[in-house]
Motif scaffolding. Structure first.
Motif, short mmCIF file in Angstrom:
data_model
loop_
_atom_site.label_atom_id
_atom_site.label_comp_id
_atom_site.label_asym_id
_atom_site.label_seq_id
_atom_site.Cartn_x
_atom_site.Cartn_y
_atom_site.Cartn_z
N CYS A 277 55.34 29.23 19.36
CA CYS A 277 56.18 30.26 19.66
C CYS A 277 57.08 30.88 18.42
N SER A 278 57.06 30.17 17.37
CA SER A 278 57.51 30.77 16.01
C SER A 278 56.56 31.81 15.33
N LEU A 279 55.28 31.25 15.66
CA LEU A 279 54.29 32.05 14.95
C LEU A 279 54.33 33.54 16.07
N MET A 280 54.71 33.67 17.08
CA MET A 280 54.94 34.81 17.93
C MET A 280 56.04 35.59 17.50
N LYS A 281 57.03 34.70 17.35
CA LYS A 281 58.23 35.62 16.82
C LYS A 281 58.23 36.30 15.55
N ASN A 282 57.54 35.50 14.50
CA ASN A 282 57.17 36.28 13.36
C ASN A 282 56.16 37.46 13.49
N THR A 283 55.18 37.40 14.51
CA THR A 283 54.36 38.55 14.64
C THR A 283 54.98 39.77 15.05
N LEU A 284 56.10 39.51 16.01
CA LEU A 284 57.06 40.37 16.58
C LEU A 284 58.12 40.91 15.38
N LEU A 285 58.31 40.28 14.61
CA LEU A 285 59.25 41.01 13.56
C LEU A 285 58.28 41.47 12.47
N ALA A 286 56.74 41.30 12.34
CA ALA A 286 56.14 41.92 11.55
C ALA A 286 55.83 43.41 12.29
N ALA A 287 55.31 43.45 13.55
CA ALA A 287 55.40 44.70 14.22
C ALA A 287 56.50 45.57 14.38
N LYS A 288 57.59 45.03 14.24
CA LYS A 288 58.66 45.83 14.16
C LYS A 288 59.30 46.32 12.71
N LYS A 289 58.49 45.77 11.79
CA LYS A 289 59.06 45.86 10.29
C LYS A 289 60.10 45.45 9.91
N GLU A 290 60.80 44.25 10.67
CA GLU A 290 62.20 43.80 10.63
C GLU A 290 62.31 43.08 8.98
N ILE A 291 61.15 42.46 8.80
CA ILE A 291 61.23 41.75 7.37
C ILE A 291 61.04 42.56 6.22
N TYR A 292 59.75 43.35 6.43
CA TYR A 292 59.10 44.18 5.31
C TYR A 292 58.78 45.53 5.89
N SER A 293 59.23 46.64 5.27
CA SER A 293 58.97 48.01 5.83
C SER A 293 57.63 48.22 5.25
#
Length: 293
Positions: A277-293
Motif C-alpha cells: 500500500c505504501s509503495l502505491m502511495k509513493n508511486t502516486l506521489l511520483a506521478a504527481k511530482k509532489e516530492i521531486y518536480s
C-alpha cells in the motif's frame, strides 16, 4: 486490546488512491505507472510482486514487470535500470530484493534515479528522511507510521523500542519515530544482537516495533500492560497441518502477548499489507511530482 487490522487499512487506502487516479484521468492526466524488476524465482519475492501487480490494478495504475533468471549479469540489470530512469512514462520502479550473490545490491540501489525510487532505498531518500525533508519513505516503515496514525496510537513522549537495525525497517522506522511529527516525537531505543538487557528494556516500552525475523522472540514477560506491539516479522515456519507445509510466524508470541496490549498487529494481516500500500502511495506521489518536480 485492539487488533490493528492492516488489511482493512490497506484496502481503504487503495480505494482512496483509486479515487484520486480516477480524478487525474478525468482531468486529462495519464495513469501512474509502476514498474518492477524481478530476478530469479524466490517464493517470497514472487508473492510480493504478484501482490504488487494486483494492487496496481486496484489503484488504477499501469504496471510493468521485467523478469530475469538468476544468471543475469549486473550490467544487464544496470542497463534496464538506465532505461527506466530515462523513460518519462515510468513514474517509479523497484528492483525486488534479495538479488543473487554475484550482483551488488548497493550498486543496483544507487543506480536507480532517486526521483523514481519508490522503494525509498536510495541514499538521497534515506538521507532526506533522516533530517525530515520530503522524500520517498521506504514502504514498510511508512506503513507502520500510517497504522499508528489511523489507530490514533499515542506516540508523543512514548518510550519506543525498535528490535532490529536493518536498513529496510529498523533504522528508518526508528528515525521516523524520532521525527517532530505525529506520529513521532517518541523516545527511541534501538536494540539488536549486541544489545544487553533486551528483556528489561522491552518491559519498559510503551511501543515495541519488532523487526528481527526471529519467530516468537517477544514473549509475555517482555511486555508491560497497555503496550502497543507492531510485529513486522514474517518468517515461514514448518506446519504439517497446512496444505502449504508452512505458516507465517511473527516476531511476537501473539497468543500470550496480545491480552496484555492496548494495540497489537497480527501476522499475517498486520504490517504486511501496508508495505505494498505504501509503495502505491509513493508511486502516486511520483506521478504527481509532489516530492521531486
Amino acid at each position: 486490546m485492539t487488533l490493528i487490522d492492516g488489511k482493512k487499512v490497506a484496502d481503504d487506502i487503495k480505494r482512496e488512491i483509486a479515487a484520486e487516479v480516477d480524478n487525474m484521468v478525468a482531468a486529462g492526466m495519464r495513469r501512474p505507472h509502476l514498474a518492477a524488476i524481478l530476478v530469479g524465482h524466490d517464493g517470497g519475492s514472487e508473492t510480493y510482486v504478484a501482490n504488487k501487480v494486483k494492487a496496481c490494478e486496484m489503484c488504477g495504475f499501469k504496471s510493468t514487470l521485467i523478469r530475469y533468471e538468476e544468471d543475469v549479469t549486473e550490467q544487464e540489470l544496470l542497463d534496464t535500470i538506465a532505461r527506466f530512469n530515462a523513460d518519462p512514462d515510468v513514474d517509479g520502479f523497484i528492483v525486488q530484493l534479495p538479488l543473487p550473490r554475484h550482483i551488488s545490491e548497493q550498486r543496483i540501489i544507487e543506480a536507480i534515479d532517486y526521483r523514481k525510487d519508490v522503494d525509498g532505498f536510495h541514499p538521497v531518500n534515506v538521507g532526506r528522511m533522516s533530517i525530515g525533508l520530503p522524500c520517498f519513505v521506504s514502504a514498510t516503515p511508512a506503513g507502520i507510521i500510517e497504522l499508528l496514525r489511523r489507530y490514533n496510537v499515542p506516540t508523543r513522549g512514548a518510550n519506543c523500542v525498535v528490535l532490529g537495525r536493518s536498513n529496510i525497517v529498523g533504522k528508518p522506522v526508528a528515525s521516523l519515530m524520532m521525527q517532530k511529527a505525529d506520529p513521532g516525537n517518541a523516545t527511541v531505543t534501538v536494540l539488536h544482537s549486541a544489545s544487553r538487557d533486551i528483556k528489561e528494556k522491552c518491559a519498559e516500552a510503551d511501543i515495541i516495533i519488532a523487526a528481527l525475523g526471529s519467530p516468537g522472540f517477544v514473549t509475555e514477560d517482555m511486555v508491560k500492560p497497555g503496550a502497543t506491539i507492531i510485529d513486522v516479522g514474517t518468517t515461514r515456519v514448518p506446519d504439517a497441518s497446512r496444505k502449504s507445509g508452512f505458516r507465517l510466524s511473527g516476531d511476537v508470541d501473539f497468543d500470550n502477548v496480545a491480552p496484555k496490549c492496548a494495540f497489537i498487529t497480527p501476522v499475517p494481516g498486520g504490517v504486511g499489507p501496508m508495505t505494498i500500500c505504501s509503495l502505491m502511495k509513493n508511486t502516486l506521489l511520483a506521478a504527481k511530482k509532489e516530492i521531486y518536480s
